[in-house]
Design a protein around this motif. Structure first.
Motif, PDB file in Angstrom:
ATOM      1  N   MET A   1     -15.488  -1.975  23.235  1.00 44.23           N
ATOM      2  CA  MET A   1     -16.645  -1.969  22.618  1.00 44.23           C
ATOM      3  C   MET A   1     -17.090  -3.603  22.842  1.00 44.23           C
ATOM      4  SD  MET A   1     -18.868  -0.382  21.188  1.00 44.23           S
ATOM      5  CE  MET A   1     -19.856   0.257  19.938  1.00 44.23           C
ATOM      6  N   LYS A   2     -15.932  -4.462  22.423  1.00 41.93           N
ATOM      7  CA  LYS A   2     -16.554  -5.801  22.311  1.00 41.93           C
ATOM      8  C   LYS A   2     -16.993  -6.393  23.821  1.00 41.93           C
ATOM      9  CE  LYS A   2     -14.777 -10.162  20.042  1.00 41.93           C
ATOM     10  NZ  LYS A   2     -13.625 -10.508  19.399  1.00 41.93           N
ATOM     11  N   ALA A   3     -16.420  -5.901  24.741  1.00 39.84           N
ATOM     12  CA  ALA A   3     -16.832  -6.276  26.179  1.00 39.84           C
ATOM     13  C   ALA A   3     -18.329  -5.834  26.256  1.00 39.84           C
ATOM     14  CB  ALA A   3     -15.856  -5.598  27.180  1.00 39.84           C
ATOM     15  N   LEU A   4     -18.662  -4.453  26.012  1.00 41.01           N
ATOM     16  CA  LEU A   4     -19.926  -4.102  26.025  1.00 41.01           C
ATOM     17  C   LEU A   4     -21.197  -5.063  25.299  1.00 41.01           C
ATOM     18  CD1 LEU A   4     -21.765  -1.618  27.179  1.00 41.01           C
ATOM     19  CD2 LEU A   4     -21.600  -0.649  25.077  1.00 41.01           C
ATOM     20  N   VAL A   5     -20.613  -5.418  24.237  1.00 43.85           N
ATOM     21  CA  VAL A   5     -21.624  -6.384  23.424  1.00 43.85           C
ATOM     22  C   VAL A   5     -21.698  -7.862  24.202  1.00 43.85           C
ATOM     23  CG1 VAL A   5     -21.987  -7.622  21.491  1.00 43.85           C
ATOM     24  CG2 VAL A   5     -21.100  -5.362  21.275  1.00 43.85           C
ATOM     25  N   THR A   6     -20.539  -8.316  25.011  1.00 40.83           N
ATOM     26  CA  THR A   6     -20.752  -9.367  25.567  1.00 40.83           C
ATOM     27  C   THR A   6     -21.417  -9.277  27.081  1.00 40.83           C
ATOM     28  OG1 THR A   6     -18.209  -9.774  24.806  1.00 40.83           O
ATOM     29  CG2 THR A   6     -19.229 -11.235  26.655  1.00 40.83           C
ATOM     30  N   ILE A   7     -21.162  -8.082  27.467  1.00 45.65           N
ATOM     31  CA  ILE A   7     -22.014  -7.859  28.868  1.00 45.65           C
ATOM     32  C   ILE A   7     -23.566  -7.874  28.418  1.00 45.65           C
ATOM     33  CG2 ILE A   7     -22.609  -6.160  30.642  1.00 45.65           C
ATOM     34  CD1 ILE A   7     -19.482  -5.541  30.192  1.00 45.65           C
TER      35      ILE A   7
END
Length: 74
Positions: A1-7
Motif C-alpha cells: 500500500m505504501k509503495a502505491l502511494v509513493t508511485i
C-alpha cells in the motif's frame, strides 16, 4: 500500500514537470467555461488537474462563483 502511494506521488511530480505550469493553465480554465476546448487543450487541462490539487480546487471555486452569480441574475 505504501509503495502505491509513493508511485502515485512520483507520477504526479513527473506529470507536473512535463506539463504547462499553473500560470499558463489558469487562463485555459477560464476559457473552458466560455467555449468548448479542443482535444489537445482539454487533455492538457485534465492531465494538469489530475496532478495539481491547487488548480483542481481553483476550478471548483470559479465554477461555484459562476453558478452563484447566475442564480442571483448578475
Amino acid at each position: 500500500m505504501k509503495a502505491l502511494v509513493t508511485i502515485r506521488k512520483v507520477f504526479r511530480r513527473w506529470l507536473l514537470r512535463s506539463l504547462q505550469p499553473c500560470r499558463k493553465v489558469v487562463p485555459l480554465m477560464s476559457e473552458s467555461m466560455e467555449r468548448s476546448l479542443g482535444l489537445s487543450e482539454w487533455l492538457q487541462l485534465r492531465l494538469h488537474l489530475i496532478a495539481c490539487a491547487w488548480c483542481a480546487r481553483y476550478l471548483k471555486q470559479i465554477k461555484l462563483l459562476r453558478q452563484l452569480l447566475r442564480s442571483t441574475n448578475y
